[in-house]
Scaffold this motif. Structure first.
Motif, mmCIF file in Angstrom:
data_model
loop_
_atom_site.group_PDB
_atom_site.id
_atom_site.type_symbol
_atom_site.label_atom_id
_atom_site.label_comp_id
_atom_site.label_asym_id
_atom_site.label_seq_id
_atom_site.Cartn_x
_atom_site.Cartn_y
_atom_site.Cartn_z
ATOM 1 N N VAL A 36 0.840 -1.201 0.000
ATOM 2 C CA VAL A 36 0.000 0.000 0.000
ATOM 3 C C VAL A 36 0.877 1.254 0.000
ATOM 4 C CG1 VAL A 36 -1.622 1.346 1.379
ATOM 5 C CG2 VAL A 36 -1.998 -1.101 1.076
ATOM 6 N N ILE A 37 1.966 1.204 0.753
ATOM 7 C CA ILE A 37 2.812 2.393 0.911
ATOM 8 C C ILE A 37 3.781 2.570 -0.259
ATOM 9 C CG2 ILE A 37 4.671 3.372 2.335
ATOM 10 C CD1 ILE A 37 3.142 2.048 4.740
ATOM 11 N N THR A 38 4.370 1.471 -0.733
ATOM 12 C CA THR A 38 5.430 1.596 -1.742
ATOM 13 C C THR A 38 4.906 1.703 -3.166
ATOM 14 O OG1 THR A 38 5.644 -0.825 -1.826
ATOM 15 C CG2 THR A 38 7.113 0.370 -0.342
ATOM 16 N N LYS A 39 3.716 1.168 -3.434
ATOM 17 C CA LYS A 39 3.207 1.201 -4.811
ATOM 18 C C LYS A 39 2.301 2.410 -5.016
ATOM 19 C CE LYS A 39 3.589 -3.675 -5.864
ATOM 20 N NZ LYS A 39 3.043 -4.781 -6.630
ATOM 21 N N ALA A 40 2.861 3.596 -4.759
ATOM 22 C CA ALA A 40 2.038 4.811 -4.819
ATOM 23 C C ALA A 40 1.553 5.099 -6.231
ATOM 24 C CB ALA A 40 2.843 6.000 -4.292
ATOM 25 N N THR A 41 2.344 4.726 -7.248
ATOM 26 C CA THR A 41 1.972 5.046 -8.631
ATOM 27 C C THR A 41 1.097 3.968 -9.265
ATOM 28 O OG1 THR A 41 4.037 4.022 -9.371
ATOM 29 C CG2 THR A 41 4.051 6.412 -9.014
ATOM 30 N N SER A 42 1.025 2.808 -8.636
ATOM 31 C CA SER A 42 0.207 1.717 -9.194
ATOM 32 C C SER A 42 -1.126 1.650 -8.461
ATOM 33 C CB SER A 42 0.932 0.379 -9.032
ATOM 34 O OG SER A 42 2.224 0.455 -9.574
ATOM 35 N N PRO A 43 -2.147 1.112 -9.135
ATOM 36 C CA PRO A 43 -3.440 0.926 -8.452
ATOM 37 C C PRO A 43 -3.301 -0.107 -7.334
ATOM 38 C CG PRO A 43 -3.645 0.665 -10.841
ATOM 39 C CD PRO A 43 -2.197 0.690 -10.538
ATOM 40 N N ILE A 44 -3.765 0.241 -6.141
ATOM 41 C CA ILE A 44 -3.620 -0.684 -5.010
ATOM 42 C C ILE A 44 -4.951 -0.899 -4.300
ATOM 43 C CG2 ILE A 44 -1.177 -0.364 -4.469
ATOM 44 C CD1 ILE A 44 -2.864 1.712 -2.339
ATOM 45 N N SER A 45 -6.038 -0.645 -4.990
ATOM 46 C CA SER A 45 -7.360 -0.797 -4.364
ATOM 47 C C SER A 45 -7.572 -2.226 -3.877
ATOM 48 C CB SER A 45 -8.455 -0.412 -5.349
ATOM 49 O OG SER A 45 -8.358 -1.200 -6.520
ATOM 50 N N HIS A 46 -7.008 -3.217 -4.603
ATOM 51 C CA HIS A 46 -7.215 -4.611 -4.196
ATOM 52 C C HIS A 46 -6.498 -4.917 -2.880
ATOM 53 C CE1 HIS A 46 -3.677 -4.180 -6.623
ATOM 54 N NE2 HIS A 46 -3.275 -5.420 -6.511
ATOM 55 N N PHE A 47 -5.358 -4.265 -2.641
ATOM 56 C CA PHE A 47 -4.668 -4.474 -1.362
ATOM 57 C C PHE A 47 -5.402 -3.777 -0.221
ATOM 58 C CE2 PHE A 47 -0.993 -5.236 -4.240
ATOM 59 C CZ PHE A 47 -0.691 -6.513 -3.807
ATOM 60 N N ILE A 48 -5.971 -2.618 -0.521
ATOM 61 C CA ILE A 48 -6.734 -1.913 0.524
ATOM 62 C C ILE A 48 -8.000 -2.703 0.873
ATOM 63 C CG2 ILE A 48 -8.146 0.149 0.922
ATOM 64 C CD1 ILE A 48 -5.925 1.773 -0.368
ATOM 65 N N ASP A 49 -8.649 -3.280 -0.131
ATOM 66 C CA ASP A 49 -9.821 -4.132 0.140
ATOM 67 C C ASP A 49 -9.433 -5.329 1.007
ATOM 68 O OD1 ASP A 49 -11.411 -2.475 -1.356
ATOM 69 O OD2 ASP A 49 -11.254 -3.650 -3.189
ATOM 70 N N LEU A 50 -8.272 -5.915 0.706
ATOM 71 C CA LEU A 50 -7.801 -7.054 1.507
ATOM 72 C C LEU A 50 -7.519 -6.609 2.936
ATOM 73 C CD1 LEU A 50 -6.716 -9.917 1.929
ATOM 74 C CD2 LEU A 50 -4.531 -9.164 0.979
ATOM 75 N N LEU A 51 -6.864 -5.458 3.081
ATOM 76 C CA LEU A 51 -6.568 -4.946 4.425
ATOM 77 C C LEU A 51 -7.857 -4.711 5.205
ATOM 78 C CD1 LEU A 51 -4.478 -3.865 6.449
ATOM 79 C CD2 LEU A 51 -4.708 -1.629 5.356
ATOM 80 N N SER A 52 -8.860 -4.168 4.526
ATOM 81 C CA SER A 52 -10.146 -3.924 5.169
ATOM 82 C C SER A 52 -10.773 -5.231 5.643
ATOM 83 C CB SER A 52 -11.083 -3.203 4.188
ATOM 84 O OG SER A 52 -12.341 -3.000 4.763
ATOM 85 N N ASP A 53 -10.718 -6.254 4.792
ATOM 86 C CA ASP A 53 -11.281 -7.562 5.166
ATOM 87 C C ASP A 53 -10.528 -8.174 6.346
ATOM 88 O OD1 ASP A 53 -13.132 -7.371 3.157
ATOM 89 O OD2 ASP A 53 -11.956 -8.514 1.700
ATOM 90 N N ILE A 54 -9.190 -8.007 6.349
ATOM 91 C CA ILE A 54 -8.372 -8.557 7.438
ATOM 92 C C ILE A 54 -8.730 -7.875 8.758
ATOM 93 C CG2 ILE A 54 -6.015 -8.544 8.355
ATOM 94 C CD1 ILE A 54 -5.025 -9.132 5.523
ATOM 95 N N VAL A 55 -8.823 -6.548 8.704
ATOM 96 C CA VAL A 55 -9.114 -5.792 9.922
ATOM 97 C C VAL A 55 -10.513 -6.127 10.427
ATOM 98 C CG1 VAL A 55 -9.433 -3.478 10.881
ATOM 99 C CG2 VAL A 55 -7.531 -3.932 9.344
ATOM 100 N N THR A 56 -11.469 -6.199 9.503
ATOM 101 C CA THR A 56 -12.847 -6.501 9.895
ATOM 102 C C THR A 56 -12.954 -7.895 10.512
ATOM 103 O OG1 THR A 56 -13.593 -5.134 8.056
ATOM 104 C CG2 THR A 56 -15.232 -6.547 9.076
ATOM 105 N N SER A 57 -12.152 -8.830 9.984
ATOM 106 C CA SER A 57 -12.263 -10.212 10.471
ATOM 107 C C SER A 57 -11.758 -10.342 11.911
ATOM 108 C CB SER A 57 -11.479 -11.160 9.561
ATOM 109 O OG SER A 57 -10.091 -10.902 9.658
ATOM 110 N N ALA A 58 -10.774 -9.518 12.310
ATOM 111 C CA ALA A 58 -10.231 -9.682 13.668
ATOM 112 C C ALA A 58 -9.504 -8.429 14.127
ATOM 113 C CB ALA A 58 -9.279 -10.875 13.683
ATOM 114 N N PRO A 59 -10.226 -7.351 14.479
ATOM 115 C CA PRO A 59 -9.534 -6.128 14.911
ATOM 116 C C PRO A 59 -8.771 -6.301 16.224
ATOM 117 C CG PRO A 59 -11.906 -5.877 15.151
ATOM 118 C CD PRO A 59 -11.686 -7.155 14.442
ATOM 119 N N LEU A 60 -9.298 -7.129 17.122
ATOM 120 C CA LEU A 60 -8.625 -7.318 18.410
ATOM 121 C C LEU A 60 -7.325 -8.103 18.254
ATOM 122 C CD1 LEU A 60 -11.580 -8.014 20.856
ATOM 123 C CD2 LEU A 60 -10.067 -6.041 20.837
ATOM 124 N N ILE A 61 -7.362 -9.133 17.416
ATOM 125 C CA ILE A 61 -6.150 -9.943 17.191
ATOM 126 C C ILE A 61 -5.056 -9.082 16.570
ATOM 127 C CG2 ILE A 61 -5.238 -11.872 15.836
ATOM 128 C CD1 ILE A 61 -7.980 -13.220 16.184
#
Length: 1338
Positions: free
Chosen positions: A450-475
């Motif tokens: 997400v941080i290093t690929k500033a010039t490339s589309p990274i929406s798919h990584f942000i969606d994955l991050l969102s799913d990861i966080v939603t699945s277990a914010p406490l963990i």
């Protein structure tokens, strides 16, 4: 006695020793051996003494040797001896075995064979001797066996064959496998052994499999590595399948049945076996190479046969070996994308669906491997993570030409690359959920990308991050430091990335005070950054905090549609709700945001667009927000009620050097105020039953009064008051023009905002609606001036409408009121608006713009623009209105009333409906039932939920399709003057879009196909665009019902009939299968469509031939099952031949057609080359069959070759000559005038380049033809059938002289030159004729 024997042996007195042993009976010898063995003393010395006194040259000596061997084997098998004693006995026997004669060796070998067959070998220790016996046997040159003689090697082969054909006791399988490692065997014998061991897998207990696999892998060092790997993979694949079936049966049956093999036990065994194989590959890289070869060979056919959860886990474990890492991941990437491509190809063609059964999904197999890895498969997890990231990196969204991002839609995955990227994300998410050890690494890698690929589309990584966080914010709190580190890079990231990242980690902010504090510090720093994007990021972050940290006393989230996951709710339950801290935080953040009101327009714009959402989710901040907006508006508000205009526009712009910029987006400020007031009116005032502060009402009332005043004065203002009349300069090249453009856009936006305000606040008041119309007139005048000034030289279609500030919610409300509201109380006031056709057209145009924006981005501007549910509801309301308006008032009636400038409302409605249907399929695939239910005007609201679930999508869609079909038929049956081409094209596009919602196997789909065929056959229109749309619809329907080749042949005949033959002397009979094909539409429109479909058919055929070749690589030649495999291939071969034959006849028509120069000829030449390439591929397939002796070609194939020789190749060469002739004519036409040679030089150069470009495919076609004929010659030799008898070798490429052309040239030169100059020409003719004669002789 035993001491005597030992002493005699030690003393070297052999004769006395022999005499002593002769005096002993067999049982006495056995007893002595037993006594020594049990005591464990001097057993080796005693046995040596016995052997020393029993020379093999004597018969009784040999019998004593055999006695000793038999008894020792029995003792060893009894299990009563110590391990050291057993080792001594076996070691001594092995050393002495080579002294035994052949007959004794045979006897011992047979004894072992009988013991193995009888299952009497208990511990298998004695089997260590068997390899030595077999080795000694193999060394014998001749053995007496039965009545004849055998070599030792042949006997050994017979014995091994006999052993492998007999039944083995499951207790001794591992010992036997281990034993065969020490036996020197040929490749054929090793195959017998490996086949036998693999067959025994199913008869063993599951716990016995890993040690057996270990022994088998050691055995594979001799050879048969691939067979071993195949057998192991096949066994575990079979076990997995059996368990699936058992689980399904148990879940379906009422009675509980025990599963034969517990799942966890099977998975643990699989994991152990994988470790054994990986360890073996580390020691023997040839085994790894064989594994890679086996997988790559299998991917050509049905990948599901080689890829099961076990093999996926195996190759991912092997990938940890550096030497095989790249090969394994390349294979997995290739096989996954190929699987998705094959699935898509099959899904889009009914022809392929009927031929090829549905195959197991590779994606599902990989995900099953993830689920299986829970059972201690730690060696697989790293490979899974690497595979997931590799898929996301390789197949994620890309930046296409023009800088536009080809992104992944969250609901509809269209391309194989999108499916592969989504699979990668799913692998990582599921791995994250089940493997705690790997979580930190996954999170770190996602954040790095997400941080290093500033010039490339990274929406798919942000969606994955969102799913990861939603699945277990406490963990994730254990890894919060990594997220905090990422905050430091927010300054340097694009705004969209920052917004996505902050939205994704928002649940973590709710449970981590330290993370929230870190974020606020970073956002404060960003607020004072010199970079504009950093300040915008700060605004986005602060707005997010305001939305999600609610102050106690705010309205319930149900009223503001706040989406919050179940995990977040649990977090809030377990933590203390500190409303005071939240309130202090929110007020502090608001204070920071107020500083933004003095920054650039982009920063202010973000603030204005975000305030409404903050207010809606955090209602206690209403006071502060309204106060902020009021103070900001006062800067530009003219307090004197008599002064015009009411707003100070000069303060909204700023100059930097020579350039003028917008400083204050005033229209958006008013828009924000209007939405906040509307929310305040509808929500807060209704909920205020208790005492309220006067300050709240004061801010609210002040803003209401100001908007009333601005409305009144804006209606009175003329364009001259803004210095924006028709004489004003609007050119973008001058500062004055830029300023006037900014002012014009601001005034138009203000008018729109005030229109929405007055409509909503007016409550159907006639005076208010008159104000709305007055504001619209101001907007319209300015809009027309801008169109005239900026749109000079452009068509009206190209002058785009500026982005409207009306909200989607209001547009939905407005359209419903204008077109569907029939209540008596509203009629008088609505008549005011309905009287203006321009206003009606404008309202529909804005709806189109909003729908287009929704389709492109997935959200809209204004309130609830990000709320999927609300947006969908508004879309349904708009669709109902547009559908009612179009179907109730025919466009013909509307047009006869009065001719208006621009599109009619009916046409706009139709355009809107097309956009809606596309948007619903693109963005709301999961809500199609709800959408169709909402369009049903007659449903009862009380039974809404039940009925919505029971909606039959095909039936509802078919109902709407019939409506549009009637409209299209009315258009086609109208007189030529009344035919509206644009409307007809839109209707066809709508029908095409709706047809995708029909079930291809349904009756409604068949009816639509029949209707479309009928229209194409009976319509004689010469409208090119309409024809193109209609034919495209026909082909899209045909592909899902049957193969289109027969239709392609008919269309080709029609094209040939209309355009004539390449030989002008031949008159072609006109065959009108499709009246839509005529002189105007035949070429290039229909011709290119036909060739495009032919290309798809050729792709399908090519895919089928690859499938056939893949089946050949996995089939076994000349086996018992060969007839069965031939039967499996026969239907596919037959289908390929029929397809190629029919397509060949279509090409036969096209290459005799007098096609115009251009794209048609170019495409046809390319498709002909593809046709020959695929014919060559098919010939190679039959060559492969003959080489591997798997069958012969059929009579059908011979007919196909004959057809290609008679109906394609000769005509191809004729067509090539025709193409060259018309290209030469175009060249001579361009350079024919010698007087104007210099003037026309550039034209001639361009024409030459065009000719070279268009004739480029000709050499490729000729090469393809010659390759086809070359491999036909090879096949003729292999099959002993002369296939070349049907092919006539063409002379069209031979050196030839056109006598008529030559005579004409000679006559010209006679006229221009003297007669003496003709003689050299005659000599040239003679010289030229000689090679020609030589060529013919050959």
């Amino acid at each position: 006695m035993d001491q005597k024997i030992l002493s005699l042996a030690t003393g070297g007195n052999v004769e006395k020793l022999q005499q002593c042993l002769k005096g002993l009976k067999e049982n006495e010898v056995q007893d002595l051996i037993t006594r020594h063995a049990v005591k464990g003393k001097d057993i080796g010395a005693f046995l040596r003494a016995v052997f020393k006194g029993s020379p093999c040259s004597l018969e009784d000596g040999v019998s004593r040797w055999l006695l000793v061997y038999r008894h020792c084997i029995q003792l060893v098998e009894s299990g009563d001896l110590q391990v050291e004693v057993v080792s001594d006995i076996i070691g001594l026997l092995m050393l002495e075995t080579h002294q035994l004669p052949g007959a004794s060796l045979i006897e011992l070998a047979d004894m072992y064979a009988e013991a193995i067959k009888g299952g009497s070998l208990s511990n298998g220790k004695s089997l260590e001797l068997f390899p030595t016996i077999l080795t000694a046997l193999a060394a014998k040159e001749s053995l007496s066996y039965g009545k004849g003689q055998l070599s030792g090697e042949e006997y050994k082969k017979q014995l091994i064959n006999s052993l492998c054909s007999s039944r083995w006791d499951h207790h001794c399988v591992i010992h036997l496998t281990s034993m065969f490692r020490d036996v020197p065997v040929s490749t054929e014998e090793l195959q017998f052994i490996v086949d036998k061991v693999l067959r025994m897998f199913s008869k063993l207990d599951l716990q016995e499999i890993p040690p057996l696999v270990y022994q088998l892998l050691l055995l594979s060092a001799k050879g048969c590595k691939r067979k071993v790997l195949e057998g192991i993979a096949a066994f575990f694949n079979q076990q997995d399948e059996q368990q699936k079936v058992e689980q399904q049966q148990n879940s379906e049956s009422v009675e509980l049945e025990a599963v034969i093999i517990p799942q966890d036990q099977l998975r643990h065994v699989e994991g152990t076996v994988i470790l054994h194989i990986v360890f073996a590959i580390k020691l023997d890289h040839d085994l790894g190479r064989e594994l890679v070869k086996y997988l790559k060979a299998g991917q050509q056919g049905d990948a599901s046969k080689i890829l099961c959860p076990f093999t996926v886990a195996l190759v991912l474990s092997v990938a940890r070996i550096h030497r095989f890492e790249e090969q394994v991941f390349d294979f997995l990437k290739t096989v996954i994308i190929k699987s998705f491509k094959d699935s898509q190809l099959r899904q889009n063609s009914k022809f392929l669906q009927d031929l090829i059964p549905q195959q197991c999904s590779v994606a599902e197999t990989v995900l099953e491997t993830v689920r299986n890895s829970v059972f201690g498969w730690d060696h697989v997890t790293q490979g899974l993570v690497e595979l997931g990231f590799m898929l996301m990196d390789s197949f994620g969204p890309k930046i296409v030409l023009g800088g536009k991002v080809c992104d992944i839609n969250p609901t509809v995955l269209k391309t194989p690359a999108q499916h592969a990227c989504r699979l990668g994300a799913t692998i990582l998410l599921e791995t994250f959920k089940v493997h705690e050890a790997i979580r930190s690494e996954i999170l770190e890698q996602v954040l790095n990308r997400v941080i290093t690929k500033a010039t490339s589309p990274i929406s798919h990584f942000i969606d994955l991050l969102s799913d990861i966080v939603t699945s277990a914010p406490l963990i994730l709190m254990n890894s919060s430091s990594k997220v905090t580190e990422a905050f430091d890079h927010l300054f340097f990231l694009p705004l969209s990335t920052v917004q996505g990242l902050l939205k994704a980690i928002q649940p973590m902010l709710k449970v981590s005070m330290s993370m929230k504090d870190s974020l606020i510090l970073v956002l404060r720093k960003a607020m004072f950054s010199s970079q504009l994007d950093a300040r915008k990021s700060a605004v986005a972050g602060f707005l997010l905090l305001l939305k999600n940290f609610k102050v106690l006393g705010s309205l319930s989230s149900s009223q503001c549609s706040q989406s919050i996951s179940s995990t977040q709710v649990q977090v809030d339950v377990h933590m203390r709700y500190n409303s005071a801290a939240n309130e202090a935080l929110c007020l502090e953040v608001l204070g920071s945001l107020r500083r933004c009101l003095s920054q650039q327009a982009d920063v202010r714009l973000m603030l204005y667009e975000g305030f409404y959402d903050v207010l809606r989710r955090n209602s206690q901040l209403a006071d502060s927000i309204l106060q902020t907006l009021l103070s900001q508006l006062k800067r530009y508000y003219e307090p004197e009620q008599d002064l015009l205009p009411p707003l100070k526009l000069e303060g909204c712009i700023t100059a930097q050097g020579d350039q003028i910029f917008l400083q204050e987006p005033l229209a958006h400020l008013l828009c924000c105020i209007q939405h906040c007031l509307d929310w305040y009116r509808t929500i807060v005032l209704q909920n205020q039953e208790n005492e309220t502060d006067d300050d709240d009402d004061e801010f609210h009332q002040d803003l209401e009064d100001m908007l009333e005043s601005i409305t009144r004065r804006m209606i009175k203002s003329e364009l001259e008051d803004f210095e924006l009349d028709k004489s004003a300069d609007f050119s973008l090249s001058s500062n004055v023009g830029v300023k006037n453009n900014i002012f014009a856009i601001l005034v138009m936006g203000i008018c729109e905002v005030l229109m929405e305000y007055n409509f909503l606040a007016g409550n159907y008041s006639k005076n208010r609606f008159e104000d709305v119309l007055g504001l619209f007139n101001c907007y319209h005048k300015l809009s027309e001036i801008l169109k005239d000034k900026l749109g000079k030289g452009k068509s009206s279609a190209n002058t785009k409408m500026s982005r409207s500030l009306l909200s989607l919610r209001f547009v939905s409300h407005l359209l419903t009121a204008l077109f569907r509201d029939s209540s008596q109380g509203h009629e008088e006031s609505l008549t005011v608006l309905r009287s203006s056709s321009e206003f009606m057209r404008y309202s529909v145009s804005v709806a189109l713009q909003k729908i287009q924006h929704l389709e492109e981005t997935g959200h809209t501007d204004g309130p609830d623009g990000q709320n999927i549910e609300k947006t969908f509801q508004h879309l349904c309301e708009i669709t109902k209105v547009l559908l009612w308006r179009y179907t109730s008032i025919p466009s013909a009636v509307e047009e006869t009333g009065k001719k208006e400038k621009g599109k009619t409302i009916s046409l706009l409605c139709l355009e809107g409906l097309l956009k809606v249907f596309i948007t619903v399929q693109h963005r709301y695939q999961m809500k199609i039932k709800s959408f169709l239910y909402a369009l049903d005007l007659a449903h009862n609201e009380e039974e809404e939920e039940d009925e919505e679930e029971n909606v039959n999508v095909t039936e509802k869609t078919a109902f709407h399709i019939r409506q549009f079909q009637r409209s299209l038929v009315n258009q086609l049956s109208a007189a030529d003057d009344d035919f509206n081409s644009k409307e007809s094209q839109l209707l066809v596009s709508i029908l095409s879009t709706l047809s995708r919602m029909l079930e291809p196997s349904s009756q409604q789909f068949s009816q639509m196909l029949s209707w479309t065929l009928k229209i194409c056959r009976e319509t004689t229109l010469e409208d090119v665009q309409f024809c193109k749309g209609l034919m495209s619809l026909l082909f899209s329907l045909l592909l899902l019902q049957k193969s289109p080749v027969s239709v392609l042949r008919e269309l080709s005949q029609d094209i040939h009939g209309h355009l004539g033959d390449i030989d002008p002397d031949i008159e072609v009979e006109k065959q009108s299968h499709f009246l839509i094909v005529n002189m105007k539409t035949a070429a290039p429109t229909v011709g290119l469509l036909v060739l495009s479909q032919a290309e798809k058919v050729l792709e399908e055929i090519d895919w089928l031939i690859l499938k056939l070749k893949g089946q050949l690589s996995t089939d076994k030649p000349l086996s018992d099952e060969s007839s069965q495999t031939v039967n499996q291939r026969e239907p596919i071969e037959k289908a390929v031949i029929l397809q190629l034959g029919t397509l060949l006849t279509a090409f036969h028509e096209l290459i005799q057609t007098s096609l115009p120069s251009g794209s048609c000829i170019d495409t046809l030449l390319k498709e002909l080359a593809k046709m020959y390439t695929i014919l060559t591929s098919f010939v190679k397939y039959y060559l492969q069959i003959y080489t591997s002796r798997m069958g012969t070609f059929s009579a059908r194939f011979e007919k196909l070759v004959k057809l290609s020789g008679s109906h394609l190749t000769p005509q191809c060469y004729g067509f090539i000559t025709y193409v060259q002739n018309i290209q030469n004519e175009s060249l001579s036409f361009c350079g024919g005038d010698k007087k104007n040679k210099k003037k026309d030089e550039s034209t001639a150069t361009a024409a030459t380049a065009k000719v070279l470009r268009e004739t480029k495919p000709i050499p490729n076609l000729i090469f393809a033809i010659e390759q086809y004929e070359k491999f036909l010659i090879h096949l003729s030799k292999k099959s002993k059938v002369n296939l070349m008898q049907y092919m006539k070798l063409s002379t069209s490429r031979d050196f030839r002289i056109n006598a008529a052309t030559l005579d004409a040239l000679q006559e010209q030169e006679v006229e221009e030159n003297e007669n003496t100059e003709n003689e050299p020409d005659n000599e040239q003719i003679i010289e030229a004729e000689e090679p020609k004669k030589k060529k013919r002789k050959k």
